[in-house]
Design an enzyme around this catalytic site. Structure first.
Site: not given
Ligand SMILES: Nc1ncnc2c1ncn2[C@@H]1O[C@@H]2COP(=O)(O)O[C@H]2[C@H]1O
Length: 831
Positions: A537-541, A577, A708, A760
């Site tokens: 959950h960083n800005s790459t996501h 988001h 998302d 997964q």
């Protein structure tokens, strides 16, 4: 000139409208003969569409045909001349320039149409020339009429005096030589002359006429701004009732884009108002029915109209439709029709009824929730039914009475049972809200702050050259190299990608009426508030989700449904988001009694925080406030959209959003629609429901939800790296829970033992496939499902080969880590 007459007429009619409003507000003598009497006018409106309206058809005196002198003030300015002469040392051009110098002005000259247009576009408004002289003597070298059209098509050039120079021989040969030039937008045609005295007179006269035109244009602009800011719906048509101007309220309420060319008013409006406008009456009041783009029912509004013309003939017709409280309320709430569909109460629309909302009145309203109707219908169906049917219906009614209609419960059928403990852990954690209900595992709780400190990243150096530019050029590909962008931007992909997509491709600055600099500041501060220490959950996501939303928005289905402002809101919601995501789940925060969980009562903790913080950051500082130029209503609409989309990313509501979307957009075949989701029967897409605004909301929610979790529907190399990142973050949470003796939300997610392939497979089986199938068919993007299936197959192979932990997976793939493999294969940061 025609144009000037049109402008004067517009000024006059808007001015008249303003005067009428003033007198309406003060005039309280409510006899039917008093046109401004509000009370009298309202009571004369139809109570139902069938009632004959009592129309005020009084043909009052025409509107005043003058503009107050005060509105026409133009400050004196030094004369600016631009000459367009292809010939290098034109003597005619020299004479004109000399004349301007004598009159105390400045002259510039250029030699081609392109240079002339460049000069105009470069000039600030203050520096625009007052007069432009174009050499029309050599049509093979310079197409003067074409240039005039291009100049008139350029912003803020209406007041510039355009003079065409023609040869004396041509001038004397043809009576109508001037006509093609006037048609093209020239104001005057002049015979070539070397006399600077003649030039001086010509230029000064033209400048004087231009100054008057400029003052008129400024006055019209001021009045147009007033019209745009008023709450009533205003449209101005030509004498053929083609709409020339529609104000913001009109566009917003009727769902117009605002940049649509002249279109017949009759396509949109009907009723007595239209009959009055066609009858030639100068001034009238009558109800109008207006059709909205995305709603089945027309609305009925009180309308005042005026036919305006400087001479006896009409040049423009003004329609001012009063925005009633009911229309506002409907917009504010999303849809009044969702409560009262099919029963538009004209009284509430056409009168002030709802302004006096007494309790008695509310009780009298025909409000009934759909679920109440369903339960009544089912109960009625039990009468005379066989006992087995009654038992079934009663069971169904019991279920309907709970408020948790969309809370998922694992199905009894074996196909739907989550048997794998890792998948059970993951899906259970994603779908449940609030603190973990495991008293036995709660050893202690701890109030410590879990929000990790943020890396202070400011001053984005926004240089998009070379490789970075090339990479950003591929930003609308589903194979976009997001991790390469992360490397190249040294962990700041969001601002770069955001600027390329939001500022470039989608030009959301136009929709938000803000400049690119503010957008860049906004992106930068939002990115700064993502935690670079989080593995997932960083800005790459955030950038990845933004990229997916942008990709979806390019699909025809969405292009035809969403307005530019809605697209802008979707992109903003995607970027923000997960802002300030601590890297742990809401359940963790609840268990830890984190201040955010306390603040939001353990309900939608993280999503509420992301949405609230987005607006806090944005409104806190004018330099980042991308909403600062929006009017109140537009801001409210964008805010509502952004919040709704961010809240839709909450996974506990996953099945609720999916079921609503499928129920609305997939037609019944055999069995219920929800059943269809779990069979192999193809779903039958039915998009007719898109005409209702409440259904468009479902589309926007699905869009951001799919974006998302789109990582599982990306090509394998991306999907596997995202799987690594999320697993790593889950492991860290488990570590922290153990260290702090908190309940462990997902005990199976232990680094030493967790099977990544199984997690997964479970994620794709239970969360991804159904949703992506529904969305892929809706936007016609089969690769979403194809990638998910092929990733699933690959994970299955790995599982069957006994591959389990993260370390096993990357060994099996032949790399120390996926990201390592990606880095090895690609060039790194831009120099
Ligand atoms: N590939 C994945 N595997 C497992 N869980 C995932 C994956 N991608 C997303 N998620 C989860 O789905 C959630 C969607 O909402 P969040 O971004 O808050 O947090 C996300 C993760 O918890």
């Amino acid at each position: 000139m025609n144009m000037l007459a049109g402008e004067e007429a517009s000024i006059e009619l808007v001015q008249r409208w303003l005067q009428r409003r003033d007198s309406d507000d003060t005039d309280t003598g409510s006899s039917s003969g008093s046109p401004g009497a509000r009370a009298g006018r309202r009571s004369s409106l139809a109570l139902t569409p069938e009632d004959e309206p009592l129309v005020d058809v009084a043909n009052r005196s025409p509107p005043p045909a003058h503009i107050p002198n005060a509105m026409l003030y133009a400050p004196p300015e030094p004369l600016e001349l631009l000459c367009v002469f292809p010939e290098r040392a034109s003597r005619v051009c020299a004479a004109a320039c000399q004349a301007v110098a004598r009159a105390g002005g400045e002259a510039r000259s250029v030699r081609s149409a392109r240079d002339a247009l460049d000069a105009l576009r470069r000039d600030s408004d203050a520096k625009l020339p007052h007069v432009i002289i174009v050499d029309a003597r050599q049509p093979q070298t310079l197409d003067a009429p074409l240039l005039a059209r291009a100049i008139r098509g350029t912003k803020n050039t209406q007041h510039i005096a355009l003079i065409a120079i023609v040869k004396k021989s041509a001038y004397l040969k043809d009576d109508f030589v001037v006509l093609p030039y006037l048609d093209a937008g020239f104001n005057r045609v002049m015979v070539e002359t070397l006399s600077s005295t003649a030039w001086c007179a010509e230029i000064l006269q033209s400048r004087a006429a231009g100054a008057s035109a400029r003052a008129h244009v400024a006055a019209v602009a001021a009045l147009a701004a007033a019209v745009d800011r008023c709450r009533d719906l205003v449209a101005i048509t030509d004498d053929q009732q083609r709409i020339l101007l529609a104000n913001k309220s009109w566009c917003r309420v009727l769902g117009w884009r605002g940049d649509e060319g002249p279109r017949p008013l009759a396509e949109t409006a009907g009723g007595e108002a239209m009959r009055q406008a066609s009858s030639g009456a100068r001034d009238w009041e009558a109800p109008v029915t207006l059709r909205r783009r995305a709603a089945p029912d027309p609305i009925l509004l009180p309308c005042r109209g005026a036919a305006v013309g400087l001479t006896k003939s009409t040049s423009h017709i003004v329609f001012v439709c009063e925005q009633t409280h009911a229309v506002e309320t409907e917009r504010g709430r999303g849809s009044l029709h969702s409560i009262r569909r099919g029963s538009l109460d004209v009284r509430s629309v056409a009168s002030d009824g709802l302004r006096r909302t007494s309790l008695a009145k509310l009780q009298g309203l025909p409000l009934e929730a759909p679920i109440t109707k369903v339960i009544s219908l089912l109960s009625a169906a039990t009468e005379g039914a066989p006992p087995s049917t009654v038992a079934c219906i009663e069971r169904a009614v019991d279920m309907l009475r709970t408020s948790e209609l969309y809370s998922p419960q694992m199905r009894d059928d074996p196909k739907m049972r989550v048997e794998d403990p890792v998948a059970t852990d993951l899906i259970g954690a994603l779908l449940s809200q609030g603190p973990t209900n495991t008293l036995s595992s709660r050893r202690s709780s701890n109030d410590s702050t879990v929000v990790r400190s943020q890396t202070n990243r400011t001053n984005i150096k926004h240089k998009t050259t070379g490789q970075l530019r090339e990479l950003l050029d591929t930003a609308l590909s589903w194979e976009f190299e997001i991790f390469r962008l992360e490397d190249m931007t040294r962990g700041r992909p969001l601002a770069h990608l955001g600027l390329a997509l939001m500022g470039g491709r989608f030009d959301i600055c136009a929709a938000l009426e803000c400049d690119e600099r503010t957008l860049l500041h906004w992106l930068t501060i939002i990115e700064t508030n993502y935690h670079s220490g989080n593995t997932y959950h960083n800005s790459t996501h955030a950038a990845d989700v933004l990229q997916a939303v942008a990709y979806f928005l390019e699909k025809d289905r969405l292009k035809s449904v969403l307005e530019p402002l809605e697209a802008a809101a979707a992109l903003l919601a995607a970027a923000a988001h997960d802002v300030d995501h601590p890297g742990t789940s809401s359940a963790f925060l609840c268990n830890a009694r984190h201040p955010l969980a306390v603040l939001y009562n353990d309900v939608s903790v993280l999503e509420s925080h992301h949405a609230a913080l987005t607006f806090k950051i944005t409104l806190n500082d004018n330099r980042v406030n991308i909403f600062k130029n929006l009017d109140r209503d537009t801001y409210k609409q964008v805010r509502h959209n952004v919040i709704d989309m961010i809240l839709a990313t909450e996974m506990t509501k996953h099945f609720e959003h999916l079921a609503k979307f499928v129920n609305v957009f997939y037609a019944k075949s055999s069995g219920s629609k929800e059943d269809n989701m779990h069979t192999d029967e193809p779903l039958a897409l039915d998009t007719t429901a898109l005409s209702l605004p409440e259904n468009v909301i479902l589309v926007k929610r699905m869009m951001i939800k799919c974006a998302d979790v789109s990582n599982a529907s990306r090509p394998q190399k991306f999907a596997f790296e995202w799987a690594r990142r999320i697993a790593e973050e889950y492991f860290l949470q488990t570590d922290e829970e153990k260290a702090k003796e908190l309940p462990v939300v997902m005990p199976m997610f232990d680094r030493a033992t967790c099977s990544i392939p199984r997690s997964q497979i479970g994620f794709i089986d239970y969360i991804i496939i159904d949703m992506m199938e529904a969305w892929a068919a809706f936007i016609d993007m089969p690769e979403l499902v194809n990638h998910a299936r092929s990733n699933h197959a690959r994970w299955r192979e790995l599982d069957e080969a006994g591959v389990s932990t993260l370390a096993d997976v990357w060994r099996a793939l032949g790399h120390a880590s996926i990201h390592g493999a990606l880095q090895a294969a690609q060039p790194t940061a831009e120099e």
